[in-house]
Design an enzyme around this catalytic site. Sequence first.
Site, PDB file in Angstrom:
ATOM      1  N   HIS A  48       0.808  -1.217   0.000  1.00  0.00           N
ATOM      2  CA  HIS A  48       0.000   0.000   0.000  1.00  0.00           C
ATOM      3  C   HIS A  48       0.842   1.268   0.000  1.00  0.00           C
ATOM      4  CE1 HIS A  48      -3.837  -1.959   0.284  1.00  0.00           C
ATOM      5  NE2 HIS A  48      -3.432  -2.694   1.293  1.00  0.00           N
ATOM      6  N   ARG A  73       7.152  -5.478   3.128  1.00  0.00           N
ATOM      7  CA  ARG A  73       5.910  -6.132   2.731  1.00  0.00           C
ATOM      8  C   ARG A  73       5.840  -5.990   1.214  1.00  0.00           C
ATOM      9  NH1 ARG A  73      -0.291  -4.978   4.644  1.00  0.00           N
ATOM     10  NH2 ARG A  73       0.063  -2.898   3.771  1.00  0.00           N
ATOM     11  N   GLU A 152      -5.439 -12.470   6.581  1.00  0.00           N
ATOM     12  CA  GLU A 152      -6.308 -11.292   6.683  1.00  0.00           C
ATOM     13  C   GLU A 152      -7.631 -11.494   5.945  1.00  0.00           C
ATOM     14  OE1 GLU A 152      -4.145  -7.871   5.175  1.00  0.00           O
ATOM     15  OE2 GLU A 152      -3.243  -9.010   3.546  1.00  0.00           O
ATOM     16  N   ASP A 178      -8.038  -5.571   7.065  1.00  0.00           N
ATOM     17  CA  ASP A 178      -8.685  -6.426   6.055  1.00  0.00           C
ATOM     18  C   ASP A 178      -9.487  -7.539   6.720  1.00  0.00           C
ATOM     19  OD1 ASP A 178      -8.206  -5.411   3.418  1.00  0.00           O
ATOM     20  OD2 ASP A 178      -6.082  -5.796   3.762  1.00  0.00           O
TER      21      ASP A 178
END
Length: 257
Positions: A48, A73, A152, A178
């Site tokens: 993100h 990530r 998630e 999430d």
Amino acid sequence: MMLTNPSFPDRLKGGSPVLAAWCGLPDPAIPGLLAREAFDAVVIDLQHGAIDFAPAMRAVPLIAAAGKPAMVRIPVGDFASASRFLDAGVSGVIAPMINTLEDARRFAGAMKFPPVGERSWGPHGALALSGLQPADYFASANGLSVAFAMVETREALAIIDDILAVPGIDGVFIGPSDLSIALSKGRSMNPTSPEVEGALDHALARVRAAGKLAGVYAGTGERAAELVRKGFDLISISSDTALLRAGAQVALKAARA
Ligand code: 3PY
Ligand code: MG
């Protein structure tokens, strides 16, 4: 030296939680600077975050220069980049949206050299950061870094034992936002809802039964303290953007008081 002494997996297993910064702004100086604060590790978020591959790569030695483990990530399904970040010398990779056994196997495959996985040879930065000779690095690499599969979704939660059993998966990392969307069937985003709380306790119990590692994201320092008390091994706190905004708001409020 910092990749090996103690290894990041050993530090995570040591019983005192690792508190990590979470960086997505597109400049390597930011993770480099946050590594100089009292965080135990720094995560660069390419799912993100606005940061791209090249500046994220440049951040790795800056974090290492502060004596801290660098983690990334990766974007969803981009398992090839997991190997490339290990080559650069990261100590851990978090893979989002691991929803099937096949996802978990592919992620583990990219993270570990044979016979566990199928990581290909080329650890340009990792040799320099570890101080190891190539043969020694090869012999120890699978135990020097950690593969965190993100749980998630409902699908992931349902197969958490199978994900944890995949050779080369060192632990799971819970994405509570999430997960809250999934557990509420899209009705709300509340990472501290009672459903999420129950799922966190369940996931932690399954991780302990498997003898693996548990990571989680915390939106605030206060939430991180709660998750420390639950017993998570790795807790990411807030984000570079959120910390910047919070600092600005505190300063402006004081200035206008
Ligand atoms: C989530 O909470 O869903 C995450 O991915 C953590 O940032
Ligand atoms: Mg998420």
